[in-house]
Write a protein that holds these residues in place. Structure first.
Motif, mmCIF file in Angstrom:
data_model
loop_
_atom_site.group_PDB
_atom_site.id
_atom_site.type_symbol
_atom_site.label_atom_id
_atom_site.label_comp_id
_atom_site.label_asym_id
_atom_site.label_seq_id
_atom_site.Cartn_x
_atom_site.Cartn_y
_atom_site.Cartn_z
ATOM 1 N N LEU A 8 -1.554 -2.752 -3.993
ATOM 2 C CA LEU A 8 -2.166 -3.383 -5.169
ATOM 3 C C LEU A 8 -3.591 -3.834 -4.864
ATOM 4 O O LEU A 8 -4.518 -3.588 -5.656
ATOM 5 C CB LEU A 8 -1.302 -4.583 -5.594
ATOM 6 N N LEU A 9 -3.780 -4.436 -3.709
ATOM 7 C CA LEU A 9 -5.122 -4.900 -3.334
ATOM 8 C C LEU A 9 -6.080 -3.729 -3.152
ATOM 9 O O LEU A 9 -7.246 -3.802 -3.537
ATOM 10 C CB LEU A 9 -5.053 -5.746 -2.061
ATOM 11 N N ALA A 17 -5.930 -0.889 -4.741
ATOM 12 C CA ALA A 17 -6.290 -0.396 -6.089
ATOM 13 C C ALA A 17 -7.325 -1.309 -6.734
ATOM 14 O O ALA A 17 -8.274 -0.830 -7.373
ATOM 15 C CB ALA A 17 -5.041 -0.318 -6.954
ATOM 16 N N ASP A 58 4.300 -4.164 -3.928
ATOM 17 C CA ASP A 58 3.598 -3.625 -2.762
ATOM 18 C C ASP A 58 2.170 -4.188 -2.783
ATOM 19 O O ASP A 58 1.254 -3.584 -3.349
ATOM 20 C CB ASP A 58 3.609 -2.087 -2.855
ATOM 21 N N LEU A 59 2.013 -5.362 -2.181
ATOM 22 C CA LEU A 59 0.736 -6.078 -2.278
ATOM 23 C C LEU A 59 -0.440 -5.326 -1.633
ATOM 24 O O LEU A 59 -1.519 -5.251 -2.244
ATOM 25 C CB LEU A 59 0.882 -7.482 -1.689
#
Lengths: 191, 100
Positions: free
Chosen positions: B32-33, B35, B28-29
């Motif tokens: 992730l970005l 976070a 789940d990009l």
């Protein structure tokens, strides 16, 4: 083999990210998230755990960036963080399964149906699940070693370098791990 | 060392080959970005910051203990040294025909 231009881009982005450049950090995440996920998928069995470990790896990367030196390719450094994250995950699982009083999902249990992601190749997913649940019965270090050796195809010298072990100690660990795995396979009527 | 136990029975090898073909699901990009964006940017501290951090409020009590221990050590060492030197001082005094 990593192309030199790609290495230059990584080094440039890492140098900028070290100075606090958020955009450069995001470029590094976008460029390497697939490689990190591919490696960490060997350690976990559900999408949720994979997302957690990938996120943990990149957060460690952000924290560790001030210590990164350009004397090695950035991706090697990042994959070292990822393998350490995977090993820590195995250690946590081992401690949890040893000390938890109430019954919880053991690492050797098959994943719950809702945790199974639709796989492109269900046979491969099932085989991977079976290998992982067999390896889950080993100690965390042995499990890490055989996961990297059997599922990622890493050589023992590469694994030794990754964890800072001596080659002799790694061979000894591998020998013990294979002996235990052999016993597990025999118990499961593999040979 | 004996030869490592061989795990290469065909069924196990076949299982491994199949397992290697299992591909990771996409990450789940966006999450992730997000976070990574929220993570505080780490930066290497200068020597001045590291030095002043030694005297931060959280470290003041251990620093006092360390200082007191160092003082006691040096004082004991000096007292021991002086005590050892005393007979020599007396001898020296005697040989020179001390005036006292």
């Amino acid at each position: 083999m990593v192309a030199p231009a790609s290495l230059d881009l990584d080094a440039d982005c890492a140098a900028r990210a070290k100075q606090g450049d958020r955009a450069a950090t995001e470029i590094l995440v976008e460029r390497h998230q697939a490689a990190v996920a591919r490696l960490l998928w060997r350690f976990v069995r559900s999408q949720a755990d994979l997302d957690d470990l990938v996120q943990d790896t990149f957060l460690r990367m952000v924290r560790g960036l001030p210590n990164w030196r350009g004397d090695q390719p950035f991706i090697h450094w990042l994959l070292r963080i990822a393998t350490n994250t995977g090993r820590d995950y195995f250690r946590r699982q081992s401690v949890r399964s040893r000390w938890m009083v109430e019954p919880t999902a053991s690492p050797t249990d098959p994943p719950q149906p809702e945790a199974i992601d639709p796989a492109g190749d269900p046979a491969a997913r099932a085989a991977a699940g079976e290998v992982k649940s067999l390896l889950a019965q080993l100690s965390p270090d042995e499990r890490t070693l055989l996961t990297l050796h059997h599922l990622e195809g890493w050589g023992l010298a590469q694994i030794a370098a990754q964890f800072g072990w001596t080659l002799t100690a790694t061979k000894l660990r591998a020998w013990r791990a294979r002996r235990r795995l052999r016993a597990l396979l025999q118990a499961k009527d593999y040979s | 060392m004996k030869t490592p136990p061989d795990n290469s029975d065909p069924q196990w090898e076949n299982l491994l080959q199949q397992a290697k073909a299992d591909l990771a699901p996409p990450v789940d990009l966006p999450a992730l970005l997000r976070a990574v964006r929220q993570a505080p940017v780490a930066r290497r501290e200068s020597w001045g910051e590291e030095f002043s951090a030694l005297f931060s409020s959280g470290r003041i009590i251990p620093a006092c203990f360390a200082g007191a221990a160092a003082f006691a050590l040096i004082a004991t060492w000096q007292a021991w040294d002086a005590w050892q030197a005393l007979p020599w001082v007396q001898l020296l005094d005697g040989s020179l025909g001390g005036a006292s």
